[in-house]
Design a protein around this motif. Structure first.
Motif: not given
Lengths: 332, 264, 267
Positions: C40-44
């Motif tokens: 999920e954080f990779a997206e940000v």
């Protein structure tokens, strides 16, 4: 006279059934699963509630236990309104659905009992005594530490029944408890239930497909068909009324093409060129022993078996008798 | 080939019983599409109106097409084979007079065909109404795109197949399957186009089959890759498909041998 | 009070023990959950590899929004996420079993599982929060300290309430229960981004219908003294507790109605 433990008046439950009609349209039909049911159950009674599949047995039980709201009519269980006073009622009844587990499938039985004791807020000091009694009488000791999902069906059902009795309910409701069990497991369960009733005076309501269950465990039979009560009385009374016959199958050592007539019994068939004979009889007219004796006089018996009338058959006969309004015993 | 077609039809039929579930899935895909399109458009706006060749319109289109392909490509879960291995039912598959990998691929494609329109159309329709879609006006990208989608679905199958085979050796497979979902989530272009990746991550992605599942079909359909470039994308997809399928066959054979020798 | 809660303590305790029994599979589940958090954080991270600001927030501020929203969501998922499987409970008769026990059904549903493996995602979010917080230039006041302490709790409450709302709706939908994912998981997804990137109708949806913006974005505006999109009152960032209360009010009413529907129509 004390208040009946179950009181059912003009109980009715409808379901809406949608069946596809054409590609997009659906027809909506209202089906009454229970249709004007009334009966009382006295405290301490043991009652068999029988009927064919889809006759309305499970629907009735759901309404008795507060899982389902009646469309019309009233139910009082243990003097309570099952839906409104569901939680209070839950403390006084134990319910086992033979085909649906109420245990935690990934927990060991012992852990399930602990959880149930907490749920019912049973006193820490006394509940282990009750548990030990149940474990001992139901022979659960060996697999108390086994997760429920790894138990055999027979073991699981015994676990379910122990779980339903842990809080010493006044009323025990069993929905098809012996379904799928082998003969030995059935027998053990019946012995246990009879004993519990004798010891604690627990009221028992039982739905089953097994005539032996009814015969061994209950003193009153309610037969339901298409949501209506079609019989209320004793089991012998039921078999007399519909003429439900037991069948004795006799295998002989030497073929005897014709054994002649046997008093009180009706010869149904001769098979295997006279090696196997079938006699139908009702317990009121003669006994299995008398037939065996009569046959033994005419040929040497090698083996025998007795086939009990099945519930579907009894219900069908009752139904046919009702629509014809004639003597049920004459039904085919 | 007729057997394959029959199996595809069977896979299609199995899924057509879940109508309400399909509608619900399409609705959820669409709402997520709206959020994703907002994120890509927001990022493109912050970058000054253009980001790695995407403008607001093509960026939003990217998000919507990905949402339309999620169900056919089957991003989130496939454990049919793993369950059969665990329960020992795979022995039945081995006894059938057809190749198991081939049969499961047919079922997977049948499911994809069933999901293609009902799960794909609602997000695209919503995209056309809300942000507008930037789609090519000539037929060729769509024809090539269809081939690319079939290849993408098949690559997804080949990777799921491989992940499922771990069930021959492991009892609890959730970790492995989750890892596959995570890799797919990051590297396939599911949330952010692979073209936006920083160099190191782009290199990692290029070394895996994941971009062939979503990024490749979207590139071909939107004519970001045109003509020979599009054929190049298809060739990369086909190469990954052949490679991973072959690896899957070898591993399956090992697993099946273990099953036969050790009796599971 | 302690005695009143004893059944739940025992239930939750036995659930936890059963999960950690198989240590290896538990660890692998935990790692899987960590991986999902990272995904999920990779997206940000990828977005900010390309741009410096998104929706008027820089990377540090956006990471703060992401972290707060995800601490809340992953905690709610850990505590109540299984309520999203209501159709499974209905199909397997578990709900009937709940009805036959002398405890409230919703309390039994919530305590029937605690997915400890989801701690992985909680941990990832907490780490990102711990890293992102000092990277932001915040003029600390007592009120802001209270706000940052309160926000993860209210966010947890909001998402937990959304799960219960979803479960209530699933009494009617059953087969189509995935509809609710658009609002539970969709709300969680949207809450991880600055709401300023959304169009006005979406912003209204994720503020006043599905109050996702209250879980992170609006409080972060207050923490950083940022104005937010035009027309956003600054005090809205303090209203997360109200949003949580509102969601739970709807959730409890909905649950009651759902359960009535279930006992009324049967299965």
């Amino acid at each position: 006279m004390t208040e009946p433990i179950i009181q059912v008046r003009d109980l009715r439950r409808e379901f809406v059934v949608r069946t596809p009609a054409g590609r997009l349209r659906r027809t909506r039909t209202v089906v009454a699963a229970v249709d004007g049911l009334s009966f009382d159950l006295a405290e301490g009674a043991a009652v068999g509630y029988i009927g064919a599949n889809g006759a309305g047995k499970s629907t009735t039980i759901k309404m008795l236990t507060g899982i389902l709201v009646p469309t019309a009519g009233t139910v009082r269980t243990c003097g309570l309104d099952p839906v409104r006073q569901r939680r209070e009622l839950a403390r006084q009844i134990g319910v086992v659905f033979g085909q649906r587990s109420q245990l935690w499938w990934d927990l060991p039985l012992a852990e399930s009992f602990r959880a149930l004791a907490a749920i019912h807020r049973l006193p820490e000091a006394s509940w282990p005594v009750r548990r030990d009694e149940l474990v001992d009488r139901l022979d659960l000791g060996e697999f108390l530490a086994t997760p429920v999902r790894q138990l055999s069906l027979g073991q699981r059902i015994r676990g379910e029944i122990a779980a339903a009795l842990l809080h010493s309910p006044r009323l025990l409701i069993l929905d098809e408890p012996t379904i799928g069990l082998d003969v030995l497991s059935k027998e053990r369960l019946r012995v246990f239930l009879a004993e519990q009733r004798a010891l604690h005076g627990t009221t028992l309501l039982l739905t089953t497909h097994d005539m032996d269950d009814v015969q061994r465990l209950t003193d009153r039979v309610l037969v339901v068909d298409h949501g209506r009560l079609v019989y209320d009385g004793t089991l012998p009374g039921l078999t007399t009324q519909v003429g439900a016959e037991r069948v004795m199958v006799v295998d002989l050592v030497e073929p005897v093409p014709d054994l002649g007539t046997v008093d009180g019994a009706r010869r149904v068939a001769v098979e295997s060129d006279g090696l196997r004979h079938r006699f139908a009889f009702t317990p009121e007219r003669t006994t299995a022993g008398a037939i065996l004796e009569a046959v033994g006089r005419r040929g040497q018996v090698r083996d025998l078996a007795i086939e009990e009338p099945d519930i579907e058959d009894v219900v069908r006969r009752l139904y046919l008798a009702q629509i014809r309004g004639d003597d049920p015993a004459a039904a085919p | 080939m007729r057997l394959f077609a029959t199996l595809v039809v069977l896979g299609f039929r199995r899924w057509s019983t879940y109508r309400l579930a399909t509608a619900a899935g399409a609705f959820t895909n669409t709402v997520f599409g709206l959020i994703k399109a907002s994120i890509t458009v927001g990022a493109i706006g912050a970058a000054g109106g253009e980001l790695a060749g995407y403008d607001a319109q093509t960026g939003a289109t990217y998000a919507w097409i990905v949402q339309a392909l999620i169900a056919p490509v089957n991003v989130f879960n496939w454990n049919e084979l793993a369950l059969r291995i665990r329960d020992g039912d795979v022995a039945i598959d081995l006894a059938r007079p057809m190749d198991p990998q081939f049969a499961y691929l047919a079922g997977f494609l049948g499911r994809a065909i069933h999901q293609f329109i009902p799960r794909g159309a609602p997000p695209l329709l919503a995209g056309a109404l809300i942000t507008g879609l930037a789609l090519p006006a000539t037929p060729l990208p769509y024809a090539l795109g269809l081939v690319s989608v079939v290849l993408g679905v098949s690559v997804s199958f080949s990777v799921w197949w491989l992940a499922n085979l771990a069930a021959f050796w492991l009892i609890e497979l959730r970790g492995v399957l989750t890892l596959n979902v995570v890799a797919m989530g990051i590297l396939s272009g599911l949330v952010i186009p692979v073209h936006w990746f920083p160099d190191w991550l782009a290199t990692v992605a290029a070394l895996t089959p994941y971009p062939s599942m979503l990024q490749a079909p979207v590139d071909v359909i939107t004519a970001r890759a045109e003509g020979t470039a599009a054929l190049g994308v298809l060739a990369v997809q086909a190469a990954w498909l052949a490679g991973v399928l072959l690896l899957g066959r070898l591993v399956f054979a090992r697993g099946a041998r273990k099953l036969v020798v050790q009796g599971g | 009070m302690g005695e009143r809660l004893r059944p739940y303590r025992v239930l939750v305790g036995s659930r936890m023990r059963s999960q950690t029994t198989y240590r290896r599979s538990f660890v692998s589940d935990l790692l899987g959950s960590v991986a999902i958090g990272l995904m999920e954080f990779a997206e940000v991270y990828v977005v900010f590899a390309n741009v410096d600001v998104l929706g008027d927030l820089d990377f540090a501020a956006a990471a703060l929004v992401f972290a707060l929203a995800n601490v809340g969501f992953s905690m709610a998922d850990l505590l109540v996420g299984h309520a999203d499987n209501l159709p499974v409970y209905l199909r397997e008769g578990t709900l009937d079993a709940f009805l036959l026990r002398p405890l409230p059904v919703l309390a039994q549903l919530i305590t029937s599982d605690v997915s400890l493996r989801r701690l992985g995602r909680v941990a990832v979010s907490v780490v990102i929060l711990a890293v992102a917080l000092p990277l932001n230039d915040i003029e600390w006041t007592a009120a802001k300290v209270a706000l940052i302490a309160l926000t993860p709790l209210t966010a947890t409450a909001v998402f937990a309430g959304l799960f219960v709302c979803a479960a209530a709706v699933q009494f009617w939908l059953v087969e189509g229960s995935e509809f609710t994912s658009a609002f539970t998981y969709g709300g969680a997804y949207a809450s991880g981004y600055p709401a300023s990137i959304f169009s006005l109708p979406m912003r209204l949806l994720f503020t006043f219908v599905v109050p996702a913006a209250f879980t992170a974005y609006l409080p972060v505006l207050v923490l950083l003294d940022l104005p937010g999109p035009p027309g956003t009152p600054h005090w809205l960032g303090w209203c997360a507790p109200l949003a949580a209360v509102a969601v739970w009010a709807v959730a409890l009413l909905g649950w009651r109605a759902g359960l009535r529907h279930y006992t009324g129509t049967g299965s």
